[in-house]
Scaffold this motif. Structure first.
Motif, PDB file in Angstrom:
ATOM      1  N   ASP A 112      54.854 -58.551 -22.574  1.00 27.56           N
ATOM      2  CA  ASP A 112      54.556 -59.768 -23.313  1.00 27.56           C
ATOM      3  C   ASP A 112      55.188 -60.933 -22.544  1.00 27.56           C
ATOM      4  O   ASP A 112      56.062 -60.722 -21.691  1.00 27.56           O
ATOM      5  CB  ASP A 112      55.127 -59.679 -24.734  1.00 27.56           C
ATOM      6  CG  ASP A 112      56.631 -59.548 -24.726  1.00 27.56           C
ATOM      7  OD1 ASP A 112      57.316 -60.585 -24.829  1.00 27.56           O
ATOM      8  OD2 ASP A 112      57.130 -58.410 -24.598  1.00 27.56           O
ATOM      9  N   PRO A 113      54.760 -62.158 -22.782  1.00 29.08           N
ATOM     10  CA  PRO A 113      55.273 -63.293 -22.025  1.00 29.08           C
ATOM     11  C   PRO A 113      56.790 -63.480 -22.099  1.00 29.08           C
ATOM     12  O   PRO A 113      57.419 -63.809 -21.092  1.00 29.08           O
ATOM     13  CB  PRO A 113      54.558 -64.499 -22.629  1.00 29.08           C
ATOM     14  CG  PRO A 113      53.291 -63.940 -23.146  1.00 29.08           C
ATOM     15  CD  PRO A 113      53.648 -62.562 -23.656  1.00 29.08           C
ATOM     16  N   TYR A 134      55.736 -70.116 -21.218  1.00 28.45           N
ATOM     17  CA  TYR A 134      54.431 -70.512 -21.764  1.00 28.45           C
ATOM     18  C   TYR A 134      53.871 -71.738 -21.059  1.00 28.45           C
ATOM     19  O   TYR A 134      52.650 -71.863 -20.885  1.00 28.45           O
ATOM     20  CB  TYR A 134      54.515 -70.723 -23.278  1.00 28.45           C
ATOM     21  CG  TYR A 134      54.423 -69.418 -24.028  1.00 28.45           C
ATOM     22  CD1 TYR A 134      53.195 -68.793 -24.210  1.00 28.45           C
ATOM     23  CD2 TYR A 134      55.559 -68.804 -24.535  1.00 28.45           C
ATOM     24  CE1 TYR A 134      53.092 -67.591 -24.889  1.00 28.45           C
ATOM     25  CE2 TYR A 134      55.476 -67.591 -25.210  1.00 28.45           C
ATOM     26  CZ  TYR A 134      54.231 -66.994 -25.383  1.00 28.45           C
ATOM     27  OH  TYR A 134      54.140 -65.793 -26.050  1.00 28.45           O
ATOM     28  N   LEU A 193      52.311 -70.336 -17.942  1.00 29.39           N
ATOM     29  CA  LEU A 193      51.091 -69.593 -18.264  1.00 29.39           C
ATOM     30  C   LEU A 193      49.936 -70.542 -18.537  1.00 29.39           C
ATOM     31  O   LEU A 193      48.830 -70.361 -18.012  1.00 29.39           O
ATOM     32  CB  LEU A 193      51.327 -68.683 -19.473  1.00 29.39           C
ATOM     33  CG  LEU A 193      52.200 -67.455 -19.213  1.00 29.39           C
ATOM     34  CD1 LEU A 193      52.567 -66.771 -20.528  1.00 29.39           C
ATOM     35  CD2 LEU A 193      51.505 -66.479 -18.278  1.00 29.39           C
ATOM     36  N   LYS A 194      50.183 -71.564 -19.334  1.00 24.30           N
ATOM     37  CA  LYS A 194      49.122 -72.522 -19.672  1.00 24.30           C
ATOM     38  C   LYS A 194      48.663 -73.321 -18.454  1.00 24.30           C
ATOM     39  O   LYS A 194      47.488 -73.650 -18.328  1.00 24.30           O
ATOM     40  CB  LYS A 194      49.597 -73.466 -20.770  1.00 24.30           C
ATOM     41  CG  LYS A 194      49.704 -72.781 -22.108  1.00 24.30           C
ATOM     42  CD  LYS A 194      50.267 -73.697 -23.159  1.00 24.30           C
ATOM     43  CE  LYS A 194      50.489 -72.925 -24.453  1.00 24.30           C
ATOM     44  NZ  LYS A 194      51.170 -73.734 -25.466  1.00 24.30           N
ATOM     45  N   ALA A 227      48.820 -62.873 -14.598  1.00 24.71           N
ATOM     46  CA  ALA A 227      48.851 -62.943 -16.056  1.00 24.71           C
ATOM     47  C   ALA A 227      47.415 -63.107 -16.544  1.00 24.71           C
ATOM     48  O   ALA A 227      46.640 -63.862 -15.959  1.00 24.71           O
ATOM     49  CB  ALA A 227      49.711 -64.111 -16.519  1.00 24.71           C
ATOM     50  N   TYR A 228      47.073 -62.380 -17.590  1.00 23.64           N
ATOM     51  CA  TYR A 228      45.704 -62.362 -18.082  1.00 23.64           C
ATOM     52  C   TYR A 228      45.668 -62.702 -19.560  1.00 23.64           C
ATOM     53  O   TYR A 228      46.474 -62.218 -20.333  1.00 23.64           O
ATOM     54  CB  TYR A 228      45.077 -60.982 -17.859  1.00 23.64           C
ATOM     55  CG  TYR A 228      45.179 -60.548 -16.431  1.00 23.64           C
ATOM     56  CD1 TYR A 228      44.276 -61.014 -15.486  1.00 23.64           C
ATOM     57  CD2 TYR A 228      46.212 -59.709 -16.011  1.00 23.64           C
ATOM     58  CE1 TYR A 228      44.385 -60.638 -14.162  1.00 23.64           C
ATOM     59  CE2 TYR A 228      46.319 -59.327 -14.687  1.00 23.64           C
ATOM     60  CZ  TYR A 228      45.405 -59.794 -13.761  1.00 23.64           C
ATOM     61  OH  TYR A 228      45.514 -59.434 -12.454  1.00 23.64           O
ATOM     62  N   ARG A 229      44.718 -63.523 -19.918  1.00 31.33           N
ATOM     63  CA  ARG A 229      44.530 -63.887 -21.317  1.00 31.33           C
ATOM     64  C   ARG A 229      43.578 -62.869 -21.938  1.00 31.33           C
ATOM     65  O   ARG A 229      42.483 -62.648 -21.426  1.00 31.33           O
ATOM     66  CB  ARG A 229      43.928 -65.293 -21.381  1.00 31.33           C
ATOM     67  CG  ARG A 229      43.958 -65.939 -22.711  1.00 31.33           C
ATOM     68  CD  ARG A 229      45.361 -66.380 -23.031  1.00 31.33           C
ATOM     69  NE  ARG A 229      45.459 -66.729 -24.426  1.00 31.33           N
ATOM     70  CZ  ARG A 229      45.818 -67.901 -24.876  1.00 31.33           C
ATOM     71  NH1 ARG A 229      46.154 -68.857 -24.033  1.00 31.33           N
ATOM     72  NH2 ARG A 229      45.875 -68.130 -26.155  1.00 31.33           N
ATOM     73  N   ARG A 286      43.809 -64.164 -27.834  1.00 28.91           N
ATOM     74  CA  ARG A 286      44.835 -65.204 -27.946  1.00 28.91           C
ATOM     75  C   ARG A 286      46.156 -64.767 -27.326  1.00 28.91           C
ATOM     76  O   ARG A 286      47.134 -65.511 -27.360  1.00 28.91           O
ATOM     77  CB  ARG A 286      45.034 -65.552 -29.411  1.00 28.91           C
ATOM     78  CG  ARG A 286      43.773 -66.149 -30.039  1.00 28.91           C
ATOM     79  CD  ARG A 286      43.995 -66.539 -31.465  1.00 28.91           C
ATOM     80  NE  ARG A 286      44.892 -67.691 -31.494  1.00 28.91           N
ATOM     81  CZ  ARG A 286      45.584 -68.064 -32.552  1.00 28.91           C
ATOM     82  NH1 ARG A 286      45.494 -67.381 -33.668  1.00 28.91           N
ATOM     83  NH2 ARG A 286      46.362 -69.119 -32.512  1.00 28.91           N
ATOM     84  N   SER A 287      46.200 -63.564 -26.772  1.00 27.93           N
ATOM     85  CA  SER A 287      47.447 -63.016 -26.227  1.00 27.93           C
ATOM     86  C   SER A 287      47.446 -63.036 -24.705  1.00 27.93           C
ATOM     87  O   SER A 287      46.402 -62.987 -24.064  1.00 27.93           O
ATOM     88  CB  SER A 287      47.617 -61.558 -26.677  1.00 27.93           C
ATOM     89  OG  SER A 287      47.632 -61.463 -28.065  1.00 27.93           O
ATOM     90  N   TRP A 288      48.642 -63.080 -24.152  1.00 31.38           N
ATOM     91  CA  TRP A 288      48.825 -62.968 -22.710  1.00 31.38           C
ATOM     92  C   TRP A 288      49.279 -61.551 -22.387  1.00 31.38           C
ATOM     93  O   TRP A 288      50.125 -60.998 -23.075  1.00 31.38           O
ATOM     94  CB  TRP A 288      49.896 -63.943 -22.222  1.00 31.38           C
ATOM     95  CG  TRP A 288      49.441 -65.358 -22.187  1.00 31.38           C
ATOM     96  CD1 TRP A 288      49.679 -66.320 -23.114  1.00 31.38           C
ATOM     97  CD2 TRP A 288      48.674 -65.981 -21.158  1.00 31.38           C
ATOM     98  NE1 TRP A 288      49.100 -67.504 -22.734  1.00 31.38           N
ATOM     99  CE2 TRP A 288      48.472 -67.316 -21.529  1.00 31.38           C
ATOM    100  CE3 TRP A 288      48.137 -65.527 -19.962  1.00 31.38           C
ATOM    101  CZ2 TRP A 288      47.762 -68.213 -20.748  1.00 31.38           C
ATOM    102  CZ3 TRP A 288      47.426 -66.425 -19.186  1.00 31.38           C
ATOM    103  CH2 TRP A 288      47.237 -67.751 -19.572  1.00 31.38           C
ATOM    104  N   HIS A 289      48.708 -60.980 -21.334  1.00 34.97           N
ATOM    105  CA  HIS A 289      49.113 -59.674 -20.838  1.00 34.97           C
ATOM    106  C   HIS A 289      49.575 -59.855 -19.393  1.00 34.97           C
ATOM    107  O   HIS A 289      48.831 -60.382 -18.562  1.00 34.97           O
ATOM    108  CB  HIS A 289      47.955 -58.681 -20.893  1.00 34.97           C
ATOM    109  CG  HIS A 289      47.585 -58.306 -22.288  1.00 34.97           C
ATOM    110  ND1 HIS A 289      47.014 -57.103 -22.590  1.00 34.97           N
ATOM    111  CD2 HIS A 289      47.715 -58.954 -23.474  1.00 34.97           C
ATOM    112  CE1 HIS A 289      46.803 -57.025 -23.892  1.00 34.97           C
ATOM    113  NE2 HIS A 289      47.212 -58.156 -24.435  1.00 34.97           N
TER     114      HIS A 289
END
Length: 90
Positions: free
Chosen positions: A18-19, A34, A37-38, A46-48, A51-54
């Protein structure tokens, strides 16, 4: 802030982080993680997903200069469990 993850704990990390955990490994706060990531500037893949980041653990470890294969006992990318250890006579 959460305590640091020690090297001997790395082998027990899940395949996908998780992030917050990925950020901790990289020494980042939740907010900074975050933000990267954004912005698309996170230093590991990092993969969306919805609504979650993996974030794959292997990518974070490689960014840190750690070879994920050397951290695992068999070197094949799989982790052994206590039942397999017993079958091997260990």
């Amino acid at each position: 802030m959460n305590p640091q993850i020690m090297l001997d704990e790395v082998g027990s990390l899940p395949v996908v982080l998780d992030p917050v955990t990925a950020g901790r490994l990289l020494g980042m706060s939740r907010t900074t993680t975050y933000r990267h990531l954004k912005a698309g500037t996170f230093p590991a893949p990092a993969y969306r997903v919805g609504r979650s980041w993996h974030i794959p653990t292997a990518g974070v470890l490689l960014h840190l200069g750690l070879d994920p294969n050397t951290l695992l006992e068999c070197g094949c990318g799989a982790r052994r469990n206590e039942h397999q250890e017993a079958d091997l006579g260990r």
